[in-house]
Design a protein around this motif. Structure first.
Motif, PDB file in Angstrom:
ATOM      1  N   ARG A 246      36.953  36.816  37.348  1.00  0.00           N
ATOM      2  CA  ARG A 246      36.800  36.602  38.876  1.00  0.00           C
ATOM      3  C   ARG A 246      35.836  37.334  39.282  1.00  0.00           C
ATOM      4  O   ARG A 246      36.187  38.598  39.564  1.00  0.00           O
ATOM      5  CB  ARG A 246      38.094  36.528  39.620  1.00  0.00           C
ATOM      6  N   GLU A 249      36.764  39.240  42.909  1.00  0.00           N
ATOM      7  CA  GLU A 249      38.070  39.979  42.878  1.00  0.00           C
ATOM      8  C   GLU A 249      38.202  41.032  41.560  1.00  0.00           C
ATOM      9  O   GLU A 249      38.131  40.584  40.529  1.00  0.00           O
ATOM     10  CB  GLU A 249      39.199  38.980  42.610  1.00  0.00           C
ATOM     11  N   ARG A 251      41.112  42.848  39.943  1.00  0.00           N
ATOM     12  CA  ARG A 251      42.684  42.946  40.280  1.00  0.00           C
ATOM     13  C   ARG A 251      43.418  44.030  39.348  1.00  0.00           C
ATOM     14  O   ARG A 251      43.140  44.402  38.146  1.00  0.00           O
ATOM     15  CB  ARG A 251      43.363  41.617  39.406  1.00  0.00           C
ATOM     16  N   LYS A 283      36.245  45.624  49.303  1.00  0.00           N
ATOM     17  CA  LYS A 283      36.600  44.125  49.556  1.00  0.00           C
ATOM     18  C   LYS A 283      36.889  43.363  48.131  1.00  0.00           C
ATOM     19  O   LYS A 283      37.561  42.334  48.847  1.00  0.00           O
ATOM     20  CB  LYS A 283      34.614  43.497  49.813  1.00  0.00           C
ATOM     21  N   GLN A 284      36.648  43.782  47.054  1.00  0.00           N
ATOM     22  CA  GLN A 284      37.202  42.972  45.820  1.00  0.00           C
ATOM     23  C   GLN A 284      38.622  43.257  45.406  1.00  0.00           C
ATOM     24  O   GLN A 284      39.216  42.651  44.783  1.00  0.00           O
ATOM     25  CB  GLN A 284      36.226  42.996  44.673  1.00  0.00           C
ATOM     26  N   ARG A 286      42.104  43.967  44.585  1.00  0.00           N
ATOM     27  CA  ARG A 286      43.467  43.302  44.811  1.00  0.00           C
ATOM     28  C   ARG A 286      44.557  43.876  44.076  1.00  0.00           C
ATOM     29  O   ARG A 286      44.552  44.019  42.850  1.00  0.00           O
ATOM     30  CB  ARG A 286      43.331  41.562  44.351  1.00  0.00           C
ATOM     31  N   ARG A 288      48.175  43.307  42.887  1.00  0.00           N
ATOM     32  CA  ARG A 288      49.013  42.252  42.807  1.00  0.00           C
ATOM     33  C   ARG A 288      50.249  42.843  42.212  1.00  0.00           C
ATOM     34  O   ARG A 288      50.353  43.313  40.974  1.00  0.00           O
ATOM     35  CB  ARG A 288      48.364  41.072  42.129  1.00  0.00           C
ATOM     36  N   ASN A 309      44.718  44.953  50.931  1.00  0.00           N
ATOM     37  CA  ASN A 309      44.273  44.705  49.549  1.00  0.00           C
ATOM     38  C   ASN A 309      45.595  44.345  48.776  1.00  0.00           C
ATOM     39  O   ASN A 309      45.483  43.689  47.495  1.00  0.00           O
ATOM     40  CB  ASN A 309      43.658  45.725  48.891  1.00  0.00           C
ATOM     41  N   GLU A 311      48.860  42.198  47.604  1.00  0.00           N
ATOM     42  CA  GLU A 311      49.262  40.706  47.289  1.00  0.00           C
ATOM     43  C   GLU A 311      50.783  40.971  46.767  1.00  0.00           C
ATOM     44  O   GLU A 311      50.953  41.057  45.644  1.00  0.00           O
ATOM     45  CB  GLU A 311      48.548  39.877  46.424  1.00  0.00           C
ATOM     46  N   GLU A 324      49.404  36.397  35.219  1.00  0.00           N
ATOM     47  CA  GLU A 324      48.971  37.475  35.928  1.00  0.00           C
ATOM     48  C   GLU A 324      48.731  38.739  34.897  1.00  0.00           C
ATOM     49  O   GLU A 324      47.711  39.362  35.307  1.00  0.00           O
ATOM     50  CB  GLU A 324      50.157  38.474  36.731  1.00  0.00           C
TER      51      GLU A 324
END
Length: 429
Positions: A246, A249, A251, A283-284, A286, A288, A309, A311, A324
């Motif tokens: 991605r 993103e 991650r 900004k990118q 994440r 998780r 940021n 999730e 994931e």
């Protein structure tokens, strides 16, 4: 053709979810191909930290499941704390601050339910299984704990029937990191150690999942102690399927239980600093979290300005957890801040290796997990105070992300496949 039968006494079985159930689900999946029919003995009404129907797909038709109801004291606990039947905290027995009622609950659990709150199931289970085995004999009995009451069922069957019995320890007993937090009276601690000694000396073999824990057990018994680690199911990680890259993103992924006594504050500090100095990174980014996460983790992330940021995905079915892991830019492996934890191999580490993604560990640099990461060249284990080194690791992977490199990590990990581990188990059986 199935020529032999193995009785597995386990508290955890699908649709119960979580890490404790997967070890013997995967063994049961591959044992029939080795000529063994698994017979699973488990409670019909267990307490569940989570529910995962997807694990039922791993159970082959050859597996026989035998169930008996269990009575547990958790109903009283829920009345005190308002807990739901499913979805308790990650681990209430740790060094973190607790209320008076929480401390009281831990003290009662440690002193009045030895070795654990499932001990009331031991007597009925031994009686039931003695009758069952007269009509349905097996070649070997395996008990897997925790909860270590399962081993007391094996002890009872060994005394009554003299069956071959293997005690499988997914975690230590009296050397477990939370044992010292139980607030035990001397008489209760002696009882724990006495029962552990009886189990170790009475079974025909002991299995441990970590080399350092195996050595601990072997130093305390003449019974042979074998190493059969946890692992990954190669069918969950099909080769030839590249991770999804991605571009927009980056991650940082954690899967499984995330306990407050393993809160990697230096990681959150590093991410916060990078996000503040690099707008594109901020900004990118994440973060998780897939699994049960203590609220202290969430608070620490938000306190560092990373709430947007984050999730927090909660508990996911195992097949989604694998997704994931495979699509992460960095997999994080925070260890608990307990001296005993250096001996532990978290089950997720093997799936992290199979995902072939860079692993950033935060914890004991001389422990069992650090050794596995180093051997597999899969990442680094950095101490809790090494913020600059953590930042360097993240920056390196961030640069790779910007260049479009998906990266790969994890070499020589075939020995950790569930199929290979089942073959090793059957040699022991």
């Amino acid at each position: 053709m199935l020529t032999k039968r193995i009785l597995v006494v386990t508290y955890y079985w699908p649709p119960t979810g979580g890490s404790g159930v997967q070890r013997w689900v995967k063994f049961a999946k591959y044992l029939p191909s080795q000529g063994w029919q698994p017979v699973i003995y488990t409670p019909s009404n267990p307490e569940r930290i989570a529910r995962d129907e997807s694990l039922l797909a791993d159970i082959p038709p050859e597996v026989e499941v035998v169930k008996l109801p269990i009575s547990e004291p958790y109903g009283i606990y829920r009345k005190f704390f308002g807990k739901k039947k499913e979805g308790a905290g990650v681990n209430p027995i740790n060094s973190q601050k607790k209320s008076f009622l929480q401390r009281l609950a831990v003290w009662v659990r440690g002193n009045f339910f030895v070795p654990d709150p499932r001990v009331g199931w031991v007597g009925p289970s031994v009686k039931f299984l003695k009758e069952y085995l007269e009509e349905h004999p097996v070649d070997v009995v395996v008990t897997t704990g925790p909860p270590h009451s399962m081993h007391l069922i094996g002890l009872g069957l060994k005394k009554s029937l003299g069956l071959r019995w293997i005690a499988d320890f997914r975690d230590p007993w009296t050397e477990m990191f939370y044992f010292k937090h139980l607030g035990l009276w001397p008489v209760a601690e002696r009882r724990h150690r006495s029962l552990e000694k009886k189990v170790l000396d009475s079974c025909d073999a002991v299995i441990s999942v970590s080399p350092l824990v195996r050595d601990d057990f072997q130093a305390r018994t003449h019974t042979p102690v074998h190493l059969v680690t946890n692992g990954f199911d190669e069918e969950d990680f099909p080769q030839g399927e590249p991770p999804v890259f991605r571009e927009d993103e980056f991650r940082i992924v954690h899967t499984g239980l995330f306990a407050s006594d393993g809160n990697p504050l230096n990681l959150w500090d590093a991410l916060s600093s990078l996000a503040a100095t690099d707008g594109r990174f901020g900004k990118q980014l994440r973060i998780r979290l897939a699994g049960k996460t203590d609220p202290e983790i969430i608070s620490a992330i938000k306190e560092r300005g990373l709430g947007a940021n984050l999730e927090n995905l909660g508990y996911l079915p195992h097949n989604e957890i694998v997704s994931e892991q495979r699509n992460a830019d960095i997999l994080i492996l925070p260890l608990r801040r307990e001296p005993e934890y250096r001996k532990v191999l978290p089950g997720k580490i093997f799936e992290y290796l199979a995902a072939h993604r860079p692993v950033l560990g935060i914890g004991q640099e001389d422990g069992a997990a650090a050794s596995v990461l180093k051997e597999a060249e899969a990442g680094e284990m950095l101490g809790w105070n090494r913020t600059s080194e953590v930042m360097e690791f993240i920056e390196k992977e961030w640069r790779g992300h910007l260049s479009g490199r998906t990266g790969s990590a994890g070499a020589g990990i075939e020995k950790y496949s569930r199929r290979a581990l089942t073959e090793k188990l059957t040699e022991l059986l």
